[in-house]
Design an enzyme around this catalytic site. Sequence first.
Site, PDB file in Angstrom:
ATOM      1  N   LYS A  10       0.834  -1.201   0.000  1.00  0.00           N
ATOM      2  CA  LYS A  10       0.000   0.000   0.000  1.00  0.00           C
ATOM      3  C   LYS A  10       0.873   1.256   0.000  1.00  0.00           C
ATOM      4  O   LYS A  10       0.608   2.209  -0.742  1.00  0.00           O
ATOM      5  CB  LYS A  10      -0.916  -0.007   1.221  1.00  0.00           C
ATOM      6  N   ARG A  69      -8.424  12.839  13.547  1.00  0.00           N
ATOM      7  CA  ARG A  69      -6.951  12.864  13.560  1.00  0.00           C
ATOM      8  C   ARG A  69      -6.417  14.269  13.314  1.00  0.00           C
ATOM      9  O   ARG A  69      -6.941  15.025  12.496  1.00  0.00           O
ATOM     10  CB  ARG A  69      -6.401  11.890  12.517  1.00  0.00           C
ATOM     11  N   SER A  83       3.820  12.182  13.328  1.00  0.00           N
ATOM     12  CA  SER A  83       3.821  11.366  12.117  1.00  0.00           C
ATOM     13  C   SER A  83       4.910  11.821  11.166  1.00  0.00           C
ATOM     14  O   SER A  83       5.188  13.027  11.051  1.00  0.00           O
ATOM     15  CB  SER A  83       2.459  11.458  11.417  1.00  0.00           C
ATOM     16  N   ASP A 112       3.266  -0.419  11.515  1.00  0.00           N
ATOM     17  CA  ASP A 112       2.069  -1.102  11.032  1.00  0.00           C
ATOM     18  C   ASP A 112       2.110  -2.614  11.231  1.00  0.00           C
ATOM     19  O   ASP A 112       1.181  -3.313  10.817  1.00  0.00           O
ATOM     20  CB  ASP A 112       1.831  -0.771   9.559  1.00  0.00           C
ATOM     21  N   ASN A 146       3.207   6.812  18.643  1.00  0.00           N
ATOM     22  CA  ASN A 146       2.530   7.248  17.410  1.00  0.00           C
ATOM     23  C   ASN A 146       1.377   6.321  17.024  1.00  0.00           C
ATOM     24  O   ASN A 146       0.533   6.682  16.195  1.00  0.00           O
ATOM     25  CB  ASN A 146       3.523   7.390  16.250  1.00  0.00           C
ATOM     26  N   ARG A 157      -4.488   3.131  18.814  1.00  0.00           N
ATOM     27  CA  ARG A 157      -4.131   1.725  18.689  1.00  0.00           C
ATOM     28  C   ARG A 157      -3.451   1.160  19.937  1.00  0.00           C
ATOM     29  O   ARG A 157      -3.059  -0.015  19.923  1.00  0.00           O
ATOM     30  CB  ARG A 157      -3.249   1.505  17.454  1.00  0.00           C
TER      31      ARG A 157
END
Length: 430
Positions: A21, A120, A164, A309, A332, A340
């Site tokens: 991705k 966000r 980020s 991820d 993060n 998360r």
Amino acid sequence: MDVIVRPTPSLQGEFGALSSKNYTTRYLLVAALSEGVSTIYHPAHSEDSDAIRRCIADLGAVLTEDDEKIVIQGFGRKPKDVKELNVGNAGAVLRFLMAVSALSPEVTFVNTYPDSLGKRPHDDLIVSLEQLGVKVEHNEGKLPITIRGGKPVGGRITVSGAVSSQFLSALLFLTPLLEEDSEIIVLDDLKSKVVVGQTLEVLEQAGIVVHAADDYMSFKVPGRQAYAAKTYTVQGDYPGSAAILAAAAVTKSDIKVHRLVEQSKQGERAIVDVLRMMEVPLTHKEGTVHVQGNGVLKAVEFDGDAATDAVLAMVAAAVFAEGTSRFYNVENLRYKECDRITDYLAELTRAGANVEERRDEIIVHGMPEGVEGGVTINAHYDHRVIMALSVVGLRARKPLLIKDAHHVAKSYPQYFDHLRALGANVEWVQ
């Protein structure tokens, strides 16, 4: 739609990994920013990659696609004047295009996922764009966001890397097209440096020159550059494959996943190293990861910043390890489709796992005997949470029902099809 994951003792089979991705998104963007015709082989298909396809077409790129490749006629430094762009729930796509849309007179990014992307923050990029002379209207740093650009000006730009790395990547895509040379200074710590490496790799392939400091905390970008039209091939995706490999690790398995390049710049390739540290029997050669799991895992400690991820999948495997695992430097994770850390650990606890959270750590007290399960799980509309929780469900004593599991399509639409093909006992329910 929801999915029921039932206990599954063994998995077996092989398939090619989904296309990356991250690389697909970046190749589509640099192809659109060229003025010629580029070809991308094996592009990923997911909600995120479809979002950038849709948006660059709205901005004037011409896309032609078949089963093997996508051909793109780019718009260069002159995107079409459009009033609105809808990136869906794709945070990286939003941030990259916020920068690119600074080349347009006025673009509004609409808010179609108020409970996810709509929550966000993007303040750090907004501050940087304002340094370029771009006017930005926003809702306390959140969507909807209107970019009023047209003639951004280069020079010295600061950007925070604390939340980020996508903000930095966005500026790296834009600044080569400006008339002036630019210097980008990163403030605070830079999260996910390895993903910046992917951005720089793709920029170099597209003929763009960027002089990066070794620590990625400063960059000199010559202006007046042009993106070259090129041919690209997308490699296999480690973030999506991480959940499949974790599933193989926690069960008795014989699974091969192809198209996973050993020397990939994807930080999530660390899933292979972490599973080795957990003493999972596996080999990785000639682009194939072969896991012959026996369900026995050892606890680990791991700095998750370089493999953001894949951390949730690693945590899912650690739920069944002997001993206490610690995943640190992961704050993060709080700024993704959901929190998360807090949200994910709440659902793991509901399933019967023994986990703790710190501000920037996840602690997992392993339960080799398995977890109870038998509950309904809220996946918070987050594709990574959905995949990781499904791994836990395979080794729960009772089925897990994962709500809104269709949101896995954000990055891996075929995920549950692939799991089922390996023998997993999963079922979609309305």
